[in-house]
Structure formats: structure tokens, C-alpha cells
Design a protein around this motif. Sequence first.
Motif, PDB file in Angstrom:
ATOM      1  N   ASP A 151       0.819  -1.206   0.000  1.00 14.90           N
ATOM      2  CA  ASP A 151       0.000   0.000   0.000  1.00 14.90           C
ATOM      3  C   ASP A 151       0.856   1.261   0.000  1.00 14.90           C
ATOM      4  O   ASP A 151       0.502   2.268  -0.634  1.00 14.90           O
ATOM      5  N   THR A 152       1.980   1.218   0.722  1.00 18.62           N
ATOM      6  CA  THR A 152       2.829   2.404   0.781  1.00 18.62           C
ATOM      7  C   THR A 152       3.502   2.658  -0.558  1.00 18.62           C
ATOM      8  O   THR A 152       3.579   3.810  -1.027  1.00 18.62           O
ATOM      9  N   ARG A 153       3.966   1.624  -1.215  1.00 21.87           N
ATOM     10  CA  ARG A 153       4.571   1.819  -2.535  1.00 21.87           C
ATOM     11  C   ARG A 153       3.537   2.338  -3.539  1.00 21.87           C
ATOM     12  O   ARG A 153       3.854   3.185  -4.383  1.00 21.87           O
ATOM     13  N   ALA A 154       2.316   1.850  -3.419  1.00 22.21           N
ATOM     14  CA  ALA A 154       1.261   2.359  -4.310  1.00 22.21           C
ATOM     15  C   ALA A 154       0.988   3.835  -4.029  1.00 22.21           C
ATOM     16  O   ALA A 154       0.787   4.636  -4.956  1.00 22.21           O
ATOM     17  N   THR A 159       1.479   9.737  -5.365  1.00 20.29           N
ATOM     18  CA  THR A 159       1.784  11.099  -4.898  1.00 20.29           C
ATOM     19  C   THR A 159       3.116  11.629  -5.409  1.00 20.29           C
ATOM     20  O   THR A 159       3.511  12.741  -5.039  1.00 20.29           O
ATOM     21  N   ASP A 160       3.800  10.858  -6.235  1.00 10.33           N
ATOM     22  CA  ASP A 160       5.051  11.337  -6.819  1.00 10.33           C
ATOM     23  C   ASP A 160       4.750  12.586  -7.651  1.00 10.33           C
ATOM     24  O   ASP A 160       3.893  12.573  -8.527  1.00 10.33           O
ATOM     25  N   THR A 169      10.770   6.758  -1.602  1.00 11.14           N
ATOM     26  CA  THR A 169      11.162   5.369  -1.837  1.00 11.14           C
ATOM     27  C   THR A 169      12.426   5.021  -1.064  1.00 11.14           C
ATOM     28  O   THR A 169      12.524   3.949  -0.451  1.00 11.14           O
ATOM     29  N   GLU A 170      13.398   5.934  -1.061  1.00  7.88           N
ATOM     30  CA  GLU A 170      14.642   5.682  -0.340  1.00  7.88           C
ATOM     31  C   GLU A 170      14.375   5.513   1.157  1.00  7.88           C
ATOM     32  O   GLU A 170      14.886   4.576   1.784  1.00  7.88           O
ATOM     33  N   LEU A 171      13.575   6.423   1.737  1.00 14.15           N
ATOM     34  CA  LEU A 171      13.270   6.313   3.166  1.00 14.15           C
ATOM     35  C   LEU A 171      12.527   5.023   3.460  1.00 14.15           C
ATOM     36  O   LEU A 171      12.838   4.316   4.433  1.00 14.15           O
ATOM     37  N   LEU A 256       5.817   7.934   7.551  1.00 14.80           N
ATOM     38  CA  LEU A 256       5.617   8.061   6.110  1.00 14.80           C
ATOM     39  C   LEU A 256       4.411   7.238   5.661  1.00 14.80           C
ATOM     40  O   LEU A 256       3.548   7.739   4.921  1.00 14.80           O
ATOM     41  N   ALA A 257       4.344   5.991   6.097  1.00 16.06           N
ATOM     42  CA  ALA A 257       3.269   5.098   5.647  1.00 16.06           C
ATOM     43  C   ALA A 257       1.899   5.601   6.076  1.00 16.06           C
ATOM     44  O   ALA A 257       0.955   5.642   5.277  1.00 16.06           O
ATOM     45  N   THR A 258       1.759   5.978   7.340  1.00 19.15           N
ATOM     46  CA  THR A 258       0.447   6.423   7.816  1.00 19.15           C
ATOM     47  C   THR A 258       0.086   7.781   7.239  1.00 19.15           C
ATOM     48  O   THR A 258      -1.089   8.048   6.964  1.00 19.15           O
ATOM     49  N   GLY A 259       1.081   8.641   7.055  1.00 22.08           N
ATOM     50  CA  GLY A 259       0.806   9.928   6.428  1.00 22.08           C
ATOM     51  C   GLY A 259       0.322   9.778   4.999  1.00 22.08           C
ATOM     52  O   GLY A 259      -0.643  10.429   4.583  1.00 22.08           O
TER      53      GLY A 259
END
Length: 287
Positions: A151-154, A159-160, A169-171, A256-259
Motif C-alpha cells: 500500500d505504501t509503494r502504491a 503522490t510522486d 522510496t529511499e526512506l 511516512l506510511a500512515t501519512g
Amino acid sequence: MSLRPHIDAALARRLVDSQFPQWSGLALDLVDPGGSDHMIYRLGAELAVRLPRHSGAIEQAAKELEWLPRLAPHLPLAVPVPVAVGRPDFGYPWPWAVSRWLEGEVATVAALADSAEAARELAAFLQALQGFAAAPGGELAGEPLAVRDRDTRAAIARTDGVFDGAAMTELWERALAAPEWGRDPVWFHGDFHTGNLLTVDGRLSAVIDFGGLGAGDPACDLTIAYTLMSATGRAAFRAALDLDEATWLRGRGWALATGLNAYTAYAAVNPRVAEQTTRQITQALTG
């Protein structure tokens, strides 16, 4: 999409009056804004009624009734101790809760971001929570950060351009690669962000909304460092907690993920959420 029943004051009044007649004479007033998970009504001067908006929040009433009365005496900030759990009725499909009302205003970045004192108070709250006897496993067991990977990668891809996709992606990959929590499970709040903190006269007074309460890796609670604090506050917070680098990095990953999850779900329709999650994401990238 999960069921979202219609909730209004008339329904809340009928539920209270029929199931808890001892409170039928108390005024019932909508709390606005409420939470994304619950409709909240103030019941008289000392109580609050919380009705889940969606199925993802229906376990909270029973969890808080079981655990918050045990945890509350050991915590340095107030928490909303439940006094009753109501049953489904009048077409409303889920359990709901009545808890003690906590006075206060929702914490703000403007007031507390640079406050080393507030940062240390929040660190002390987490240390007290983590120091309580660990919860049993099962439903209270925390999830590893990796469950958020797909889900985070999606969300990063979506949002890129709004945010720096390469930096996100790095973080994220660094957070996933960090060593996992290798110690005994400890309690975590599970949704430790600015909106779940109350202040009185500008000072922290309470922590609310324990729907994510569980035991395991406490890194998820480091999200508060990015929703509330500036670099100054974060430095005081981190020093007070004395965390290892891997836990801090996993905490940035959780932020990052939850945001991103909240941003992609609500930013287009809720300017307040858009502002809050934009700050959370950019602060997590800053570190």
C-alpha cells in the motif's frame, strides 16, 4: 467499502435513553470536529458518547473498557477511561461506548512544535506505557512495518510529484531494511498523533483514542515526532527516549506510511487532513 451507518443526535439520544436510563436527563451535544473513526457527543458535563462510524473501529469500545482502567493509574497524562459499552439497537449495528469527558483543546503544531518540555512529557508518557506489564498476544499483537509495503509503494507512486517520490522510496526501503524490534513486546498507543493529544492552558493534559492499542514494536508511536514536533522538539524527544537508530528509522517509516495512507484517502476532500498529512510526510523525509 465498509458500511457507514447514518448517525445523528436522535439516534444517539435513543441509544442512551433506552440502554442507560440513568443518563436520560443529561444534555447531549455533538462534538465538532469529531474523529474520523467516531461520532462523538458530550453527555452532560462529565461523559462522552462515542459511536463508531465504520466497521474498522468497532473493536475499540471493548478494548478500551478492558485495558484503560488498568493503564490509567500508571500514566502521567489523563486517558479517557470508559464507564459503559452499549449494544447495537435502532438499526445501529455495532457496540458503542460511554467514557469520562476530558476537558481540553486538541494540541497544535503552532503551540507545541518547538516545545522541548512537551516533547519530554510525551516521551515520559510512552516510557510509562511501555513499562506497564506487557499485553498478551493474539489480537493485541502489533504488526511489522512490512505489512504496509504494498500500500505504501502504491501511495508513493500516486503522490510522486506532490512529494519527492525518490526520497520517499529511499526512506521507505531504509525503514524496511532496518533490524526489527528484537526485545520483548511492549505496549504502544498505535495512533499517537497530534489529533489524539489534548491541552489545557497550552500544556499537554490527555491522550485519547486508544483504538490502536497493542503490544510489540513501539516504533509506530514515533509518528508523533513528525505530526507535532519541529526538529527542535524531535531532538528533545529522541534524547529523552534514548532510542537506537533502527527503532528511530522504523518510526520514520511508520510516519511516512500512515501519512501517505491518510493523504491519499482524505486530502482531496478535507483541507485540514491535507495540511496535516503534508506536514507529516515532509517532516518524516526531513528526519
